[in-house]
Design a protein around this motif. Structure first.
Motif, PDB file in Angstrom:
ATOM      1  N   LEU A  85       0.850  -1.184   0.000  1.00  0.00           N
ATOM      2  CA  LEU A  85       0.000   0.000   0.000  1.00  0.00           C
ATOM      3  C   LEU A  85       0.885   1.234   0.000  1.00  0.00           C
ATOM      4  N   HIS A 143       1.119   5.245   1.222  1.00  0.00           N
ATOM      5  CA  HIS A 143       0.549   6.172   2.204  1.00  0.00           C
ATOM      6  C   HIS A 143       1.064   7.580   1.922  1.00  0.00           C
ATOM      7  N   PHE A 153      -3.554   5.508  -0.007  1.00  0.00           N
ATOM      8  CA  PHE A 153      -4.333   6.146   1.043  1.00  0.00           C
ATOM      9  C   PHE A 153      -3.733   7.524   1.313  1.00  0.00           C
ATOM     10  N   THR A 185      -3.986  10.564   3.942  1.00  0.00           N
ATOM     11  CA  THR A 185      -4.553  10.789   5.265  1.00  0.00           C
ATOM     12  C   THR A 185      -4.673  12.279   5.602  1.00  0.00           C
ATOM     13  N   THR A 209      -8.745  -5.579   6.124  1.00  0.00           N
ATOM     14  CA  THR A 209      -9.604  -4.442   5.823  1.00  0.00           C
ATOM     15  C   THR A 209      -8.953  -3.157   6.311  1.00  0.00           C
ATOM     16  N   ALA A 210      -9.016  -2.118   5.501  1.00  0.00           N
ATOM     17  CA  ALA A 210      -8.602  -0.782   5.937  1.00  0.00           C
ATOM     18  C   ALA A 210      -9.841  -0.012   6.367  1.00  0.00           C
ATOM     19  N   CYS A 241     -10.958   3.846   7.108  1.00  0.00           N
ATOM     20  CA  CYS A 241     -10.567   5.247   6.935  1.00  0.00           C
ATOM     21  C   CYS A 241     -11.413   6.095   7.871  1.00  0.00           C
ATOM     22  N   TRP A 268      -6.370  -2.351   9.294  1.00  0.00           N
ATOM     23  CA  TRP A 268      -5.412  -1.263   9.173  1.00  0.00           C
ATOM     24  C   TRP A 268      -6.177   0.050   9.313  1.00  0.00           C
ATOM     25  N   PHE A 325      -6.458   4.118   9.113  1.00  0.00           N
ATOM     26  CA  PHE A 325      -5.870   5.303   8.496  1.00  0.00           C
ATOM     27  C   PHE A 325      -6.640   6.526   9.001  1.00  0.00           C
ATOM     28  N   THR A 353       4.423  -6.510   9.032  1.00  0.00           N
ATOM     29  CA  THR A 353       4.117  -5.184   8.505  1.00  0.00           C
ATOM     30  C   THR A 353       5.384  -4.350   8.533  1.00  0.00           C
TER      31      THR A 353
END
Length: 274
Positions: A3, A5, A45, A47, A110-111, A113, A146, A148, A243
């Motif tokens: 991913l 960021h 993603f 943020t 699953t993320a 947000c 995860w 964010f 991770t």
């Protein structure tokens, strides 16, 4: 799983700069750098602090840029954003409570947000309704999870920044703590600093940001500090059991030196660069 960021991109009106840097150009430079080196990434993603002043044209431009990318982009809002203005361009990112909170299925888990924005303040907030949504998600979505978010949920020891951290940190912590075995990592922004730490045993991290950099002035009492450090984004590598979060300083313009082979048999005083 890989991913990307991004955080604190601070898009501005065309031609405007922040600290002598062009945030629009730097964001595109970061995207191009990431896509060239990480074409195998699953998603991006971002943020928060998408816009420096929460201007509608910044969000329209960002939506157009996202449409041209070969992988999905998932957005959050930060203190520089404006939620009502953001809603005009991205209404589909809001949940039934009117917050920018949503789940993203990934190849591993699953993320989630999160929305830590509040009007007329730089500090982060996480009200009961937002916390209830997160609690329900943590109960039901497939793990690992995860998280964010924009604001840092733990103090960083720098007084001016700690005044504008997630002020509802205790409420947030009370929601995630029972799920510490399910929440793999918390990714945030806001501080413009490379940070690592943990909350109730849950690891957390943040990259610097794609435009202006912070500086950890532990003696500061009123003003935030900045420095001419390279722009950066994060590259996240994950497996079922591991991770790793890189901070990639794409803004570095110096030399990259090949130091030598990692094979021990090739190490000697004549060939190793020192």
């Amino acid at each position: 799983m890989k991913l990307l960021h991004f955080t604190d991109i601070h898009l501005t009106k065309e031609g405007d700069t922040i600290g002598g840097r062009d945030p629009n150009a730097n964001f595109l430079k970061g995207l191009n750098h990431a896509l060239a080196l990480h074409a195998d990434a699953e998603a991006i993603f971002i943020t928060g602090d998408l816009s420096d002043w929460g201007d509608a044209e910044d969000y329209v431009r960002l939506k157009s840029q996202m449409a041209a990318l070969p992988l999905p982009v998932h957005l959050m809002i930060g203190n520089h954003d404006d939620r009502p203005t953001f809603a005009q361009t991205f209404p589909d990112l809001f949940n039934d409570d009117g917050f920018v909170q949503y789940a993203v299925p990934l190849s591993i888990g699953t993320a989630l947000c999160l929305d830590t924005w509040a009007p007329e303040t730089h500090a982060g907030h996480y009200c009961d309704r937002r916390a209830a949504w997160l609690s329900a998600q943590l109960e039901h979505v497939p793990g690992p999870v995860w998280l964010f978010m924009h604001h840092n949920p733990v103090p960083i020891g720098i007084e001016p920044m700690d005044k504008i951290m997630l002020l509802d940190a205790d409420r947030f912590a009370a929601v995630v703590a029972p799920h510490r075995d399910k929440v793999r990592h918390i990714f945030h922004g806001h501080c413009h600093l490379p940070l690592t730490g943990s909350l109730h045993g849950i690891p957390l991290s943040a990259p610097r940001g794609t435009n202006h950099a912070g500086w950890p002035d532990f003696g500061a009492t009123r003003l935030l500090s900045t420095a001419a450090l390279p722009e950066a984004y994060g590259a996240i590598l994950a497996t079922e059991t591991t991770t790793l979060a890189h901070m990639v300083e794409f803004g570095y313009a110096g030399d990259i030196i090949g130091e030598g082979s990692p094979d021990y048999a090739d190490w000697n005083r004549m060939t190793m660069v020192r």
